[in-house]
Design an enzyme around this catalytic site. Structure first.
Site, PDB file in Angstrom:
ATOM      1  N   GLY A  56      11.465 -18.919  35.308  1.00 20.75           N
ATOM      2  CA  GLY A  56      10.477 -18.285  36.168  1.00 20.75           C
ATOM      3  C   GLY A  56      11.153 -17.385  37.179  1.00 20.75           C
ATOM      4  O   GLY A  56      12.360 -17.495  37.421  1.00 20.75           O
ATOM      5  N   CYS A  87      16.735 -22.665  32.948  1.00 20.36           N
ATOM      6  CA  CYS A  87      16.832 -21.677  34.020  1.00 20.36           C
ATOM      7  C   CYS A  87      16.139 -22.193  35.296  1.00 20.36           C
ATOM      8  O   CYS A  87      16.657 -23.083  35.949  1.00 20.36           O
ATOM      9  CB  CYS A  87      16.264 -20.340  33.556  1.00 20.36           C
ATOM     10  SG  CYS A  87      16.756 -18.947  34.585  1.00 20.36           S
ATOM     11  N   TYR A  88      14.951 -21.676  35.628  1.00 20.17           N
ATOM     12  CA  TYR A  88      14.226 -22.194  36.804  1.00 20.17           C
ATOM     13  C   TYR A  88      13.948 -23.683  36.642  1.00 20.17           C
ATOM     14  O   TYR A  88      14.086 -24.455  37.595  1.00 20.17           O
ATOM     15  CB  TYR A  88      12.911 -21.429  36.974  1.00 20.17           C
ATOM     16  CG  TYR A  88      12.091 -21.868  38.173  1.00 20.17           C
ATOM     17  CD1 TYR A  88      12.290 -21.303  39.425  1.00 20.17           C
ATOM     18  CD2 TYR A  88      11.111 -22.862  38.046  1.00 20.17           C
ATOM     19  CE1 TYR A  88      11.544 -21.711  40.522  1.00 20.17           C
ATOM     20  CE2 TYR A  88      10.363 -23.275  39.133  1.00 20.17           C
ATOM     21  CZ  TYR A  88      10.584 -22.694  40.371  1.00 20.17           C
ATOM     22  OH  TYR A  88       9.850 -23.118  41.459  1.00 20.17           O
ATOM     23  N   HIS A 174      19.466 -19.506  28.498  1.00 17.19           N
ATOM     24  CA  HIS A 174      18.240 -19.494  27.692  1.00 17.19           C
ATOM     25  C   HIS A 174      18.569 -19.719  26.216  1.00 17.19           C
ATOM     26  O   HIS A 174      18.907 -18.764  25.499  1.00 17.19           O
ATOM     27  CB  HIS A 174      17.517 -18.153  27.854  1.00 17.19           C
ATOM     28  CG  HIS A 174      16.924 -17.956  29.214  1.00 17.19           C
ATOM     29  ND1 HIS A 174      15.678 -18.417  29.565  1.00 17.19           N
ATOM     30  CD2 HIS A 174      17.437 -17.351  30.319  1.00 17.19           C
ATOM     31  CE1 HIS A 174      15.420 -18.098  30.828  1.00 17.19           C
ATOM     32  NE2 HIS A 174      16.481 -17.455  31.305  1.00 17.19           N
ATOM     33  N   GLU A 176      16.457 -20.199  23.933  1.00 12.55           N
ATOM     34  CA  GLU A 176      15.374 -19.636  23.125  1.00 12.55           C
ATOM     35  C   GLU A 176      15.583 -18.170  22.775  1.00 12.55           C
ATOM     36  O   GLU A 176      14.928 -17.641  21.877  1.00 12.55           O
ATOM     37  CB  GLU A 176      14.030 -19.801  23.859  1.00 12.55           C
ATOM     38  CG  GLU A 176      13.835 -18.943  25.099  1.00 12.55           C
ATOM     39  CD  GLU A 176      14.410 -19.530  26.376  1.00 12.55           C
ATOM     40  OE1 GLU A 176      13.976 -19.118  27.470  1.00 12.55           O
ATOM     41  OE2 GLU A 176      15.305 -20.399  26.289  1.00 12.55           O
ATOM     42  N   ASP A 232      -0.596  -6.033  13.550  1.00 14.52           N
ATOM     43  CA  ASP A 232      -1.337  -6.970  14.391  1.00 14.52           C
ATOM     44  C   ASP A 232      -2.844  -6.885  14.136  1.00 14.52           C
ATOM     45  O   ASP A 232      -3.499  -7.896  13.884  1.00 14.52           O
ATOM     46  CB  ASP A 232      -1.048  -6.709  15.873  1.00 14.52           C
ATOM     47  CG  ASP A 232       0.429  -6.793  16.204  1.00 14.52           C
ATOM     48  OD1 ASP A 232       1.140  -7.542  15.508  1.00 14.52           O
ATOM     49  OD2 ASP A 232       0.872  -6.105  17.132  1.00 14.52           O
ATOM     50  N   LYS A 377       5.681 -10.997  17.053  1.00 16.32           N
ATOM     51  CA  LYS A 377       5.530 -10.077  15.929  1.00 16.32           C
ATOM     52  C   LYS A 377       6.038 -10.669  14.614  1.00 16.32           C
ATOM     53  O   LYS A 377       5.388 -10.528  13.571  1.00 16.32           O
ATOM     54  CB  LYS A 377       6.267  -8.772  16.232  1.00 16.32           C
ATOM     55  CG  LYS A 377       6.104  -7.707  15.168  1.00 16.32           C
ATOM     56  CD  LYS A 377       4.737  -7.052  15.196  1.00 16.32           C
ATOM     57  CE  LYS A 377       4.611  -6.100  16.358  1.00 16.32           C
ATOM     58  NZ  LYS A 377       3.340  -5.340  16.320  1.00 16.32           N
TER      59      LYS A 377
END
Length: 521
Positions: A56, A87-88, A174, A176, A232, A377
């Site tokens: 965050g 992280c946060y 991170h 991810e 999309d 995506k």
């Protein structure tokens, strides 16, 4: 049998949904809740195997910063539910449990070398030196009692910590993000070693669930679909078609900001090949270009396009109401990166830019339905491969505001013509090279409102600059510029300068995301 579930608490991080989809990619179902979710909601979750606290933009020591409710944290710990802070979240856990978080002068952003000091538990199987993705100014300066350091960097002595008994771990980096080389390995350790979760989630389950959710919400009403022809909106169209059949009304609006020959291609695909029964075409190009006249500020351009887009839809609803009185929904192909960059997922998120299909007017007459709103995506493409022809699924991503965000400054018909022709050459030359386009995320031209001196023949020229932007990515949240062969770039440059009147200089963008974005505006 109820699927195992990982709960992700959102503290406003740009990567929150990226965490969620990484978990799903690894085969475990995940759900996101706001950081201040009520404990009663959490207690209703069945088969909760673990909790991840997102990153965050706030500082944990700020009185206004988001915090996890003490009762909720006690519930997790008393129930022995493993917790991973990123992280946060890493800093927040440390502070709550008695550690100290400070703002240090040595900040870290981007790829960083991590030294693993304990290759076990959360970091089981990692090498002594790893590359990770950092994005922080604050850091944990001292740990709570009972916690051990698992990794460090040159500027961050506590880059990872944990307590194997409480099953609480924190990572300053991170996992991810794809730039963390062993990110999936770390998340797998949390899911399967620490949480003992089972692989029970597949994308085909998502399609079944999405179709049922559409049927439940729409009931016997009809839906207008904002169709662009990109992956999309095309996947959204097929999901709606599976759910409600001919009660979906795809509406293709030609806003005058499309790529060369694009309107003809879209009409052919959806009317002739996919045979949507209630297909509607609106040529509103003059209206859009007239309203964009004199506007050069990117956010203002996006908002004008958004409001004009909805206005056109409202007019179409009034026109169709005589024959289809039950049209009450507007469907859009909004995906998660659209929402995260518009700061539409959390009250503590930072806005990067507005997206035309996210910034909707409050007085809009239609209810909005966005089946893809929580997907990235590449996830959309995986779904599309089960619903659409392959060539349609793997079309170039194209922004909702179209060429307006690639024509820097004021958009005019003359500039658009130059840009369309240059962009066509970029795409044509790249697609000539076997296997190249499959390795790329996006490739396009950008028109700069800058004049430079050139020489053509014996004459001096004073014309505009064209930028070539080519990137590689998995999900559009991060991207690297593509290191194209010089011969390819030279062919593109020569053709644009020779064939496109108004351009005498071509430059290549070598910026990554972050710190840049993929689009220019």
């Amino acid at each position: 049998m109820k699927k195992d579930l990982i709960l992700i608490l959102d503290f406003g991080g740009q990567y929150t949904h990226l965490i969620s989809r990484r978990v799903r990619d690894l085969g475990v179902y995940s759900e996101i809740q706001p950081f201040d979710v009520d404990i009663s909601t959490v207690k209703k979750i069945q088969n909760l195997r673990g909790v991840i606290l997102s990153g965050g933009p706030s500082s944990v020591y700020n009185p206004q910063a988001p915090h996890i409710d003490a009762d909720l944290l006690n519930y997790f710990t008393s129930s022995k539910i493993p917790i991973l802070g990123l992280c946060y979240g890493h800093q927040l856990i440390a502070q709550i449990l008695g550690g100290v978080v400070k703002n240090e002068n040595n900040k870290e952003f981007g790829k960083t070398q991590l030294t693993v000091t304990r290759s076990e538990h959360i970091l089981d199987g990692l090498e002594e030196e790893e590359i990770v993705w950092m994005s922080h100014g604050d850091q944990v300066s001292s740990l709570p009692k009972g916690y051990d350091i698992y990794a460090k960097t040159v500027n961050c002595p506590i880059a990872a910590y944990g307590n194997a008994d409480t099953k609480i771990f924190g990572l300053q980096f991170h996992p991810e993000v794809v730039h963390t080389i062993s990110g999936n390995k770390i998340l797998s350790n949390f899911l399967f070693i620490i949480c003992n979760a089972e692989k029970s989630w597949k994308m085909k389950d998502w399609i079944t669930q999405a179709v049922e959710e559409i049927r439940t919400e729409v009931r016997q009403e009809s839906v207008l679909l904002g169709l662009s022809g990109g992956v999309d909106s095309s996947v959204t169209a097929r999901l709606l078609q599976k759910a409600i059949g001919e009660r979906v009304h795809p509406v293709f609006v030609n806003n005058g900001l499309l790529r060369k020959n694009e309107e003809e291609e879209i009409l052919h695909i959806f009317k002739d090949l996919l045979q949507f029964e209630n297909f509607h075409y609106i040529d509103a190009s003059k209206m859009f270009l007239e309203r964009l006249k004199g506007v050069d500020e990117p956010e203002e351009k996006r908002k004008i396009i958004a409001t004009t887009f909805i206005e056109v839809f409202d007019a179409k609803v009034m026109e169709l109401r005589y024959d289809f009185p039950n049209i009450t929904y507007l469907a859009q192909g909004t995906i998660y990166p659209d929402r995260v960059e518009s700061s539409a997922t959390s009250i503590v998120s930072s806005k990067i830019k507005s997206h035309h299909n996210v910034i909707l007017p409050k007085n809009m007459k239609l209810k909005v339905i966005e089946p893809l709103r929580d997907l990235y995506k590449d996830e959309v493409r995986k779904i599309g491969e089960q619903l659409l022809p392959d060539y349609l699924v793997h079309r170039q991503p194209f922004p909702g505001p179209g060429l307006a965000v690639r024509c820097i400054g004021e958009v005019t018909e003359e500039k658009l013509l130059v840009l369309k022709n240059a962009d066509y050459i970029v795409r044509e030359e790249i697609e000539k090279v076997p296997g190249l386009k499959e390795s790329l995320w996006q490739y396009f031209a950008v028109f700069l409102p800058v004049k430079t001196v050139g020489v053509m023949g014996d004459d001096r020229t004073y014309e505009s600059v064209c930028v070539i932007r080519v990137v590689q990515s998995r999900d559009a949240m991060t991207a690297n510029f593509a290191k194209l062969d010089w011969d390819i770039l030279e062919r593109i440059s020569s053709r644009i300068i020779n064939e496109v009147r108004g351009i005498n200089r071509v430059v290549y963008d070598i910026s990554n995301k972050p710190p840049s974005t993929i689009e220019f505006e």
